[in-house]
Design an enzyme around this catalytic site. Structure first.
Site, PDB file in Angstrom:
ATOM      1  CE  LYS A 140      27.079  45.334 -15.819  1.00  0.00           C
ATOM      2  NZ  LYS A 140      26.460  46.538 -15.207  1.00  0.00           N
ATOM      3  NE  ARG A 181      23.448  43.900  -6.302  1.00  0.00           N
ATOM      4  CZ  ARG A 181      24.035  44.105  -7.476  1.00  0.00           C
ATOM      5  NH1 ARG A 181      23.613  43.441  -8.541  1.00  0.00           N
ATOM      6  NH2 ARG A 181      25.023  44.945  -7.601  1.00  0.00           N
ATOM      7  NE  ARG A 185      26.592  49.324  -7.619  1.00  0.00           N
ATOM      8  CZ  ARG A 185      25.375  48.754  -7.602  1.00  0.00           C
ATOM      9  NH1 ARG A 185      24.566  48.942  -6.580  1.00  0.00           N
ATOM     10  NH2 ARG A 185      25.007  47.985  -8.594  1.00  0.00           N
TER      11      ARG A 185
HETATM   12  P1  AP5 Z   1      20.136  44.698 -14.071  1.00  0.00           P
HETATM   13  O1  AP5 Z   1      19.939  43.834 -15.260  1.00  0.00           O
HETATM   14  O2  AP5 Z   1      20.157  44.021 -12.733  1.00  0.00           O
HETATM   15  O3  AP5 Z   1      21.402  45.655 -14.267  1.00  0.00           O
HETATM   16  P2  AP5 Z   1      22.963  45.332 -14.263  1.00  0.00           P
HETATM   17  O4  AP5 Z   1      23.568  46.092 -15.377  1.00  0.00           O
HETATM   18  O5  AP5 Z   1      23.201  43.861 -14.215  1.00  0.00           O
HETATM   19  O6  AP5 Z   1      23.314  46.048 -12.892  1.00  0.00           O
HETATM   20  P3  AP5 Z   1      24.236  45.650 -11.661  1.00  0.00           P
HETATM   21  O7  AP5 Z   1      23.873  46.632 -10.573  1.00  0.00           O
HETATM   22  O8  AP5 Z   1      24.132  44.200 -11.312  1.00  0.00           O
HETATM   23  O9  AP5 Z   1      25.611  46.004 -12.198  1.00  0.00           O
HETATM   24  P4  AP5 Z   1      26.838  46.320 -11.405  1.00  0.00           P
HETATM   25  O10 AP5 Z   1      27.801  46.293 -12.503  1.00  0.00           O
HETATM   26  O11 AP5 Z   1      26.847  47.533 -10.578  1.00  0.00           O
HETATM   27  O12 AP5 Z   1      26.853  45.195 -10.266  1.00  0.00           O
HETATM   28  P5  AP5 Z   1      27.712  43.873 -10.118  1.00  0.00           P
HETATM   29  O13 AP5 Z   1      26.861  42.881  -9.450  1.00  0.00           O
HETATM   30  O14 AP5 Z   1      28.381  43.523 -11.393  1.00  0.00           O
HETATM   31  O15 AP5 Z   1      18.969  45.817 -14.087  1.00  0.00           O
HETATM   32  C1  AP5 Z   1      18.846  46.749 -13.029  1.00  0.00           C
HETATM   33  C2  AP5 Z   1      17.360  47.015 -12.754  1.00  0.00           C
HETATM   34  O16 AP5 Z   1      16.792  47.689 -13.869  1.00  0.00           O
HETATM   35  C3  AP5 Z   1      16.520  45.750 -12.558  1.00  0.00           C
HETATM   36  O17 AP5 Z   1      15.555  45.972 -11.582  1.00  0.00           O
HETATM   37  C4  AP5 Z   1      15.865  45.512 -13.939  1.00  0.00           C
HETATM   38  O18 AP5 Z   1      14.595  44.861 -13.827  1.00  0.00           O
HETATM   39  C5  AP5 Z   1      15.711  46.945 -14.447  1.00  0.00           C
HETATM   40  N1  AP5 Z   1      15.873  47.059 -15.910  1.00  0.00           N
HETATM   41  C6  AP5 Z   1      16.765  46.383 -16.698  1.00  0.00           C
HETATM   42  N2  AP5 Z   1      16.641  46.792 -17.981  1.00  0.00           N
HETATM   43  C7  AP5 Z   1      15.657  47.734 -17.988  1.00  0.00           C
HETATM   44  C8  AP5 Z   1      15.067  48.532 -19.016  1.00  0.00           C
HETATM   45  N3  AP5 Z   1      15.468  48.431 -20.307  1.00  0.00           N
HETATM   46  N4  AP5 Z   1      14.092  49.406 -18.670  1.00  0.00           N
HETATM   47  C9  AP5 Z   1      13.693  49.527 -17.359  1.00  0.00           C
HETATM   48  N5  AP5 Z   1      14.206  48.777 -16.355  1.00  0.00           N
HETATM   49  C10 AP5 Z   1      15.187  47.906 -16.658  1.00  0.00           C
HETATM   50  O19 AP5 Z   1      28.868  44.367  -9.134  1.00  0.00           O
HETATM   51  C11 AP5 Z   1      28.593  44.687  -7.774  1.00  0.00           C
HETATM   52  C12 AP5 Z   1      29.898  45.104  -7.096  1.00  0.00           C
HETATM   53  O20 AP5 Z   1      30.851  44.006  -7.127  1.00  0.00           O
HETATM   54  C13 AP5 Z   1      30.644  46.275  -7.772  1.00  0.00           C
HETATM   55  O21 AP5 Z   1      30.170  47.528  -7.316  1.00  0.00           O
HETATM   56  C14 AP5 Z   1      32.094  45.995  -7.313  1.00  0.00           C
HETATM   57  O22 AP5 Z   1      32.306  46.412  -5.993  1.00  0.00           O
HETATM   58  C15 AP5 Z   1      32.180  44.474  -7.359  1.00  0.00           C
HETATM   59  N6  AP5 Z   1      32.644  43.938  -8.654  1.00  0.00           N
HETATM   60  C16 AP5 Z   1      31.943  43.167  -9.541  1.00  0.00           C
HETATM   61  N7  AP5 Z   1      32.684  42.870 -10.617  1.00  0.00           N
HETATM   62  C17 AP5 Z   1      33.893  43.464 -10.427  1.00  0.00           C
HETATM   63  C18 AP5 Z   1      35.080  43.545 -11.214  1.00  0.00           C
HETATM   64  N8  AP5 Z   1      35.164  42.951 -12.425  1.00  0.00           N
HETATM   65  N9  AP5 Z   1      36.111  44.274 -10.724  1.00  0.00           N
HETATM   66  C19 AP5 Z   1      36.058  44.870  -9.500  1.00  0.00           C
HETATM   67  N10 AP5 Z   1      34.950  44.840  -8.702  1.00  0.00           N
HETATM   68  C20 AP5 Z   1      33.875  44.138  -9.169  1.00  0.00           C
END
Ligand code: AP5
Length: 212
Positions: free
Chosen positions: A17, A154, A165
């Site tokens: 994402k 992270r 997660r």
């Molecule tokens: P990346 O692009 O970083 O993936 P992402 O989908 O953004 O993953 P996140 O881990 O950031 O999502 P998340 O939803 O768990 O975390 P968030 O910060 O929102 O890609 C990941 C890796 O893969 C990278 O190294 C990239 O280079 C690689 N990659 C990407 N595409 C690729 C491909 N096609 N092929 C190979 N490699 C690839 O949330 C963190 C925490 O915050 C949650 O756990 C929760 O506790 C809290 N939180 C956040 N939002 C909310 C909400 N709305 N409600 C409640 N709690 C929330």
């Protein structure tokens, strides 16, 4: 029509994402709003919200809806939200999605589909550049040699937390697919290909939608 309306990029942790958000923002002019980044900023500031959020994030649990909705309402009140925002990682529960409907119109939900097994290696290999916010991967998207020393991992990117997660995603967030499918605005993309391939699929969807 996507003018004036918000877009959601949806998918499990590590689906890509954050990686794909830059492209969507550039194509649509909508600022990216990542609730994960907002929470990590609050944690870094050691604010009350940050301290409470961290206790959930470290366990791989969702932060309570009230906290998230408070952050989103403040963000939506800013001037640059008038033409719609790109939500990354929000909404993540049905109550969040229902609340969002009262705050802004959503024109499309781009859903990245990736299998759990692939996600663990993506997340444990992720590194972020604190100076630019750019997301790298040790194997799939290596950072240039000269910035490697400053990259950060992270706190919640350990294998145990990732599995929690993922389980949280399947229980509380995955049902949103049906919520948006029923509204006819869910666009699924195979997120397992190479980063450039995934970008091309997203580009095609946005171009088709812009021409509506
Ligand atoms: P990346 O692009 O970083 O993936 P992402 O989908 O953004 O993953 P996140 O881990 O950031 O999502 P998340 O939803 O768990 O975390 P968030 O910060 O929102 O890609 C990941 C890796 O893969 C990278 O190294 C990239 O280079 C690689 N990659 C990407 N595409 C690729 C491909 N096609 N092929 C190979 N490699 C690839 O949330 C963190 C925490 O915050 C949650 O756990 C929760 O506790 C809290 N939180 C956040 N939002 C909310 C909400 N709305 N409600 C409640 N709690 C929330």
């Amino acid at each position: 029509m996507i003018n004036g309306k918000s877009i959601i990029i949806f998918g499990p942790p590590g689906a890509g994402k954050g990686t794909q958000s830059g492209l969507i923002s550039t194509m649509t002019g909508k600022p990216q709003v990542s609730t994960g980044d907002m929470l990590r900023d609050a944690v870094a500031d050691d604010s009350d919200v940050g301290r409470e959020a961290k206790s959930y994030m470290d366990k791989g649990l969702l932060v309570p809806d009230e906290i998230i909705l408070q952050l989103i309402k403040i963000r939506l009140s800013r001037d640059d939200a008038k033409s719609g925002l790109l939500f990354d990682g929000f909404p993540r529960t049905i109550p969040q999605a229902i609340a969002l409907e009262t705050l802004t119109d959503v024109s499309m939900v781009i859903s990245l589909v990736v299998e759990d097994d692939e996600i663990v290696s993506r997340i444990t290999g992720r590194r972020t550049d604190p100076e630019t916010g750019e997301i790298y991967h040790l194997e799939y998207k290596p950072a240039p040699q000269h910035i490697r020393d400053r990259l950060l991992q992270r706190d919640d990117d350990t294998e145990d937390t990732v599995r929690n997660r993922l389980s949280t995603f399947h229980k509380q967030t995955a049902p949103l697919s049906d919520f948006y499918r029923d509204k006819g605005i869910l666009f699924e993309v195979n997120g397992s290909g190479e980063i450039k391939q995934v970008s091309s699929s997203i580009e095609a969807i946005i171009e088709a939608k812009t021409g509506d």
